[in-house]
Design a protein around this motif. Structure first.
Motif, short mmCIF file in Angstrom:
data_model
loop_
_atom_site.label_atom_id
_atom_site.label_comp_id
_atom_site.label_asym_id
_atom_site.label_seq_id
_atom_site.Cartn_x
_atom_site.Cartn_y
_atom_site.Cartn_z
N ARG A 191 -5.21 -1.80 -12.30
CA ARG A 191 -6.50 -2.42 -12.61
C ARG A 191 -7.59 -1.96 -11.65
O ARG A 191 -8.74 -1.79 -12.02
N GLN A 192 -7.17 -1.73 -10.38
CA GLN A 192 -8.11 -1.27 -9.36
C GLN A 192 -8.38 0.24 -9.46
O GLN A 192 -9.20 0.77 -8.72
N GLY A 193 -7.64 0.93 -10.33
CA GLY A 193 -7.84 2.37 -10.48
C GLY A 193 -7.11 3.21 -9.45
O GLY A 193 -7.34 4.42 -9.34
N VAL A 194 -6.18 2.59 -8.70
CA VAL A 194 -5.44 3.29 -7.66
C VAL A 194 -4.22 4.00 -8.25
O VAL A 194 -3.80 5.04 -7.75
N MET A 195 -3.65 3.44 -9.30
CA MET A 195 -2.52 4.04 -10.00
C MET A 195 -2.96 4.42 -11.42
O MET A 195 -3.80 3.76 -12.01
N ALA A 196 -2.33 5.46 -11.95
CA ALA A 196 -2.63 5.90 -13.30
C ALA A 196 -2.19 4.84 -14.31
O ALA A 196 -1.20 4.16 -14.11
N THR A 197 -2.98 4.74 -15.38
CA THR A 197 -2.65 3.76 -16.43
C THR A 197 -1.85 4.44 -17.54
O THR A 197 -1.77 5.63 -17.63
N ALA A 238 7.86 0.24 2.79
CA ALA A 238 7.29 1.60 2.74
C ALA A 238 8.10 2.48 1.80
O ALA A 238 7.54 3.23 0.99
N GLU A 239 9.41 2.36 1.88
CA GLU A 239 10.29 3.18 1.03
C GLU A 239 10.10 2.84 -0.45
O GLU A 239 10.07 3.74 -1.29
N LEU A 240 9.97 1.56 -0.76
CA LEU A 240 9.77 1.15 -2.15
C LEU A 240 8.49 1.77 -2.72
O LEU A 240 8.48 2.28 -3.84
N LEU A 241 7.42 1.73 -1.95
CA LEU A 241 6.14 2.28 -2.41
C LEU A 241 6.20 3.80 -2.53
O LEU A 241 5.72 4.37 -3.52
N LYS A 242 6.79 4.45 -1.55
CA LYS A 242 6.88 5.92 -1.58
C LYS A 242 7.79 6.38 -2.71
O LYS A 242 7.49 7.35 -3.40
N ASN A 243 8.91 5.68 -2.90
CA ASN A 243 9.84 6.05 -3.98
C ASN A 243 9.20 5.90 -5.35
O ASN A 243 9.59 6.57 -6.30
N ALA A 244 8.22 5.02 -5.46
CA ALA A 244 7.51 4.81 -6.72
C ALA A 244 6.43 5.87 -6.93
O ALA A 244 5.76 5.88 -7.97
N GLY A 245 6.25 6.76 -5.96
CA GLY A 245 5.29 7.85 -6.10
C GLY A 245 3.93 7.60 -5.50
O GLY A 245 3.00 8.38 -5.72
N LEU A 246 3.78 6.52 -4.73
CA LEU A 246 2.49 6.23 -4.12
C LEU A 246 2.36 6.92 -2.75
O LEU A 246 3.32 6.98 -1.99
N PRO A 298 3.98 -6.91 -10.31
CA PRO A 298 2.62 -7.47 -10.28
C PRO A 298 1.68 -6.63 -9.41
O PRO A 298 0.50 -6.46 -9.75
N LEU A 299 2.20 -6.09 -8.30
CA LEU A 299 1.37 -5.25 -7.44
C LEU A 299 0.91 -4.01 -8.18
O LEU A 299 -0.28 -3.64 -8.13
N PHE A 300 1.81 -3.35 -8.89
CA PHE A 300 1.44 -2.12 -9.61
C PHE A 300 0.43 -2.42 -10.71
O PHE A 300 -0.49 -1.63 -10.96
N GLU A 301 0.60 -3.56 -11.38
CA GLU A 301 -0.36 -3.94 -12.42
C GLU A 301 -1.76 -4.06 -11.83
O GLU A 301 -2.74 -3.58 -12.41
N GLU A 302 -1.85 -4.67 -10.64
CA GLU A 302 -3.16 -4.83 -10.00
C GLU A 302 -3.69 -3.49 -9.50
O GLU A 302 -4.89 -3.21 -9.59
N LEU A 303 -2.82 -2.64 -8.96
CA LEU A 303 -3.27 -1.33 -8.49
C LEU A 303 -3.79 -0.48 -9.65
O LEU A 303 -4.74 0.28 -9.49
#
Length: 197
Positions: free
Chosen positions: A191-197, A13-21, A184-189
């Motif tokens: 691609r899914q439009g969940v994260m800004a490109t 959870a901390e890794l994802l939140k620290n990355a701004g998600l 790899p997770l961020f690359e897919e997110l």
């Protein structure tokens, strides 16, 4: 659509939140040992076990979170043909660390994205970690210093803390070692439009 982590893991959870998600946390109810028992008996490879477990967790939460994108993850430690889980107690942690002394083991971290109860993407990464030659006294001191936190990970160590002192060499992605292959997770997110490109 919410992004949901199907895990109670604080570090994930901390890794994802620290990355701004922005994520919601909804731990899976899957009995991991029950899922993996027939797979181990059938001779599944560690990377396949990790992927199946990550997928089971993601699908479990996704089946009750329709319309949300769910992240499931699992990590397996493989050493000399055996698969390790979190040690049951400090004595098990001590024995495990001494058995790894001077040798190399692998951490396999799988991540799966699930939508409406079905996996839509899977990935597994491997890191190879070589421990220094450890004395029983050093291991005893290490476990005495870190305490029960040693029981919270499959290897009885956390690289982000004193556990780094156990190692001589590490080959692999840091986030894979922490249990969530972020790149790899961020690359897919993306691609899914969940994260800004």
């Amino acid at each position: 659509m919410a992004l949901v982590l199907a895990s109670g893991s604080k570090i994930r959870a901390e890794l994802l939140k620290n990355a701004g998600l922005e994520i919601e946390i909804d731990p899976s109810d899957v009995d991991e040992r029950a899922v993996e028992a027939p797979l181990i008996e059938a001779g599944f490879l560690p990377e396949d076990l990790a992927t199946v477990l990550a997928e089971a967790k993601a699908n479990d939460v996704s089946s009750r979170r329709k319309g949300d994108l769910v992240i499931g993850a699992d990590q397996i430690l493989a050493y000399e043909g055996k698969r390790y889980t979190k040690p049951d107690d400090m004595e098990a942690a001590r024995r495990q660390l001494l058995s790894f002394s001077g040798k190399t083991h692998e951490l396999l971290s799988a991540v799966v994205l699930s939508y409406n109860g079905e996996a839509i993407w899977r990935h597994v990464s491997t890191a190879r970690l070589t421990m220094r030659d450890l004395t029983p006294a050093f291991v005893g001191n290490y476990l005495g210093n870190v305490g029960e936190v040693a029981l919270s990970s499959v290897g009885a160590y956390q690289l982000e803390g004193p556990g780094i002192q156990l190692f001589e060499k590490i080959d692999g992605d840091y986030f894979t070692i922490l249990g969530l292959p972020l790149m790899p997770l961020f690359e897919e997110l993306r691609r899914q439009g969940v994260m800004a490109t």
